[in-house]
Scaffold this motif. Structure first.
Motif, PDB file in Angstrom:
ATOM      1  N   ILE A  86       0.856  -1.177   0.000  1.00  0.00           N
ATOM      2  CA  ILE A  86       0.000   0.000   0.000  1.00  0.00           C
ATOM      3  C   ILE A  86       0.893   1.227   0.000  1.00  0.00           C
ATOM      4  CG2 ILE A  86      -1.683   1.339   1.321  1.00  0.00           C
ATOM      5  CD1 ILE A  86      -2.684  -1.301   2.456  1.00  0.00           C
ATOM      6  N   GLY A  87       0.606   2.159  -0.869  1.00  0.00           N
ATOM      7  CA  GLY A  87       1.363   3.405  -0.932  1.00  0.00           C
ATOM      8  C   GLY A  87       0.411   4.583  -0.939  1.00  0.00           C
ATOM      9  N   THR A  88       0.838   5.686  -0.386  1.00  0.00           N
ATOM     10  CA  THR A  88       0.030   6.898  -0.406  1.00  0.00           C
ATOM     11  C   THR A  88       0.832   8.034  -1.021  1.00  0.00           C
ATOM     12  OG1 THR A  88       0.769   7.528   1.803  1.00  0.00           O
ATOM     13  CG2 THR A  88      -1.269   6.261   1.662  1.00  0.00           C
ATOM     14  N   ARG A  89       0.136   8.962  -1.600  1.00  0.00           N
ATOM     15  CA  ARG A  89       0.806  10.119  -2.202  1.00  0.00           C
ATOM     16  C   ARG A  89       0.523  11.334  -1.321  1.00  0.00           C
ATOM     17  NH1 ARG A  89       2.576  11.402  -7.918  1.00  0.00           N
ATOM     18  NH2 ARG A  89       3.021  13.614  -7.776  1.00  0.00           N
ATOM     19  N   ILE A  90       1.096  11.309  -0.152  1.00  0.00           N
ATOM     20  CA  ILE A  90       0.970  12.418   0.774  1.00  0.00           C
ATOM     21  C   ILE A  90       2.380  12.881   1.095  1.00  0.00           C
ATOM     22  CG2 ILE A  90       0.180  13.165   3.049  1.00  0.00           C
ATOM     23  CD1 ILE A  90      -1.868  10.877   2.933  1.00  0.00           C
ATOM     24  N   TYR A  91       2.800  13.924   0.438  1.00  0.00           N
ATOM     25  CA  TYR A  91       4.121  14.471   0.705  1.00  0.00           C
ATOM     26  C   TYR A  91       4.158  15.908   0.215  1.00  0.00           C
ATOM     27  CZ  TYR A  91       4.968  13.301  -4.222  1.00  0.00           C
ATOM     28  OH  TYR A  91       4.880  13.180  -5.573  1.00  0.00           O
ATOM     29  N   SER A  92       4.993  16.686   0.830  1.00  0.00           N
ATOM     30  CA  SER A  92       5.148  18.065   0.370  1.00  0.00           C
ATOM     31  C   SER A  92       6.379  18.186  -0.517  1.00  0.00           C
ATOM     32  CB  SER A  92       5.246  19.015   1.555  1.00  0.00           C
ATOM     33  OG  SER A  92       6.324  18.657   2.390  1.00  0.00           O
ATOM     34  N   ARG A  93       7.441  17.466  -0.145  1.00  0.00           N
ATOM     35  CA  ARG A  93       8.665  17.522  -0.929  1.00  0.00           C
ATOM     36  C   ARG A  93       9.407  16.204  -0.765  1.00  0.00           C
ATOM     37  NH1 ARG A  93      11.926  22.607   0.461  1.00  0.00           N
ATOM     38  NH2 ARG A  93      13.363  21.276   1.558  1.00  0.00           N
ATOM     39  N   LEU A  94       9.822  15.639  -1.871  1.00  0.00           N
ATOM     40  CA  LEU A  94      10.590  14.395  -1.812  1.00  0.00           C
ATOM     41  C   LEU A  94      12.057  14.719  -1.636  1.00  0.00           C
ATOM     42  CD1 LEU A  94       8.822  12.447  -4.675  1.00  0.00           C
ATOM     43  CD2 LEU A  94       8.659  11.994  -2.226  1.00  0.00           C
ATOM     44  N   GLU A  95      12.739  13.889  -0.855  1.00  0.00           N
ATOM     45  CA  GLU A  95      14.149  14.104  -0.541  1.00  0.00           C
ATOM     46  C   GLU A  95      14.955  12.857  -0.876  1.00  0.00           C
ATOM     47  OE1 GLU A  95      15.384  16.962   0.443  1.00  0.00           O
ATOM     48  OE2 GLU A  95      13.463  17.965   0.781  1.00  0.00           O
ATOM     49  N   VAL A  96      16.256  13.007  -0.997  1.00  0.00           N
ATOM     50  CA  VAL A  96      17.149  11.874  -1.187  1.00  0.00           C
ATOM     51  C   VAL A  96      16.962  10.929   0.000  1.00  0.00           C
ATOM     52  CG1 VAL A  96      19.579  11.173  -1.251  1.00  0.00           C
ATOM     53  CG2 VAL A  96      18.823  13.174  -2.543  1.00  0.00           C
ATOM     54  N   GLY A  97      16.820   9.647  -0.298  1.00  0.00           N
ATOM     55  CA  GLY A  97      16.585   8.639   0.733  1.00  0.00           C
ATOM     56  C   GLY A  97      15.134   8.199   0.824  1.00  0.00           C
ATOM     57  N   ASP A  98      14.204   9.005   0.293  1.00  0.00           N
ATOM     58  CA  ASP A  98      12.786   8.628   0.305  1.00  0.00           C
ATOM     59  C   ASP A  98      12.549   7.480  -0.671  1.00  0.00           C
ATOM     60  OD1 ASP A  98      12.240  10.645   2.105  1.00  0.00           O
ATOM     61  OD2 ASP A  98      11.324  11.987   0.622  1.00  0.00           O
ATOM     62  N   ILE A  99      11.586   6.629  -0.348  1.00  0.00           N
ATOM     63  CA  ILE A  99      11.199   5.518  -1.212  1.00  0.00           C
ATOM     64  C   ILE A  99       9.951   5.936  -1.975  1.00  0.00           C
ATOM     65  CG2 ILE A  99      10.376   3.133  -1.279  1.00  0.00           C
ATOM     66  CD1 ILE A  99      12.098   2.655   1.233  1.00  0.00           C
ATOM     67  N   ILE A 100       9.948   5.690  -3.297  1.00  0.00           N
ATOM     68  CA  ILE A 100       8.799   6.053  -4.127  1.00  0.00           C
ATOM     69  C   ILE A 100       8.319   4.858  -4.943  1.00  0.00           C
ATOM     70  CG2 ILE A 100       9.390   8.509  -4.279  1.00  0.00           C
ATOM     71  CD1 ILE A 100      10.571   7.940  -7.075  1.00  0.00           C
ATOM     72  N   ILE A 101       7.047   4.917  -5.332  1.00  0.00           N
ATOM     73  CA  ILE A 101       6.443   3.952  -6.250  1.00  0.00           C
ATOM     74  C   ILE A 101       6.114   4.743  -7.506  1.00  0.00           C
ATOM     75  CG2 ILE A 101       4.523   2.359  -6.644  1.00  0.00           C
ATOM     76  CD1 ILE A 101       4.237   2.203  -3.553  1.00  0.00           C
ATOM     77  N   PHE A 102       6.513   4.229  -8.671  1.00  0.00           N
ATOM     78  CA  PHE A 102       6.346   4.994  -9.901  1.00  0.00           C
ATOM     79  C   PHE A 102       6.168   4.066 -11.104  1.00  0.00           C
ATOM     80  CE2 PHE A 102      10.742   4.128  -9.114  1.00  0.00           C
ATOM     81  CZ  PHE A 102      11.260   3.769 -10.342  1.00  0.00           C
TER      82      PHE A 102
END
Length: 79
Positions: free
Chosen positions: A2-18
């Motif tokens: 399960i992933g959510t798209r709740i973020y203000s700014r992505l940073e190095v080290g963050d995990i993303i689904i794309f």
């Protein structure tokens, strides 16, 4: 998963689904816009609203290091 798209700014080290090549992938951000990366022997600058990503299992991960276009655009991010 399960992933959510709740973020203000992505940073190095963050995990993303794309989306990439008609698949959903999960990777960690290694560089963000305006940062320099070494890609296939060339020094590249990550474009605006884009990311360079790597898999945590580096020995087996098909990630930015192996793609012709090594960047994930903001609009390709699902969560």
């Amino acid at each position: 998963m399960i992933g959510t798209r709740i973020y203000s700014r992505l940073e190095v080290g963050d995990i993303i689904i794309f989306h990439h090549d008609w698949k959903l992938l999960v990777k960690r951000i290694a560089a963000k816009e305006s940062e320099q990366v070494e890609h296939n022997g060339a020094s590249l600058t990550v474009p605006e609203k884009s990311y360079y990503v790597l898999g945590d299992n580096a020995e087996r991960s098909l990630d930015s290091r192996y793609w012709e276009d090594p960047f994930v655009r903001d609009e390709e991010i699902v969560a």
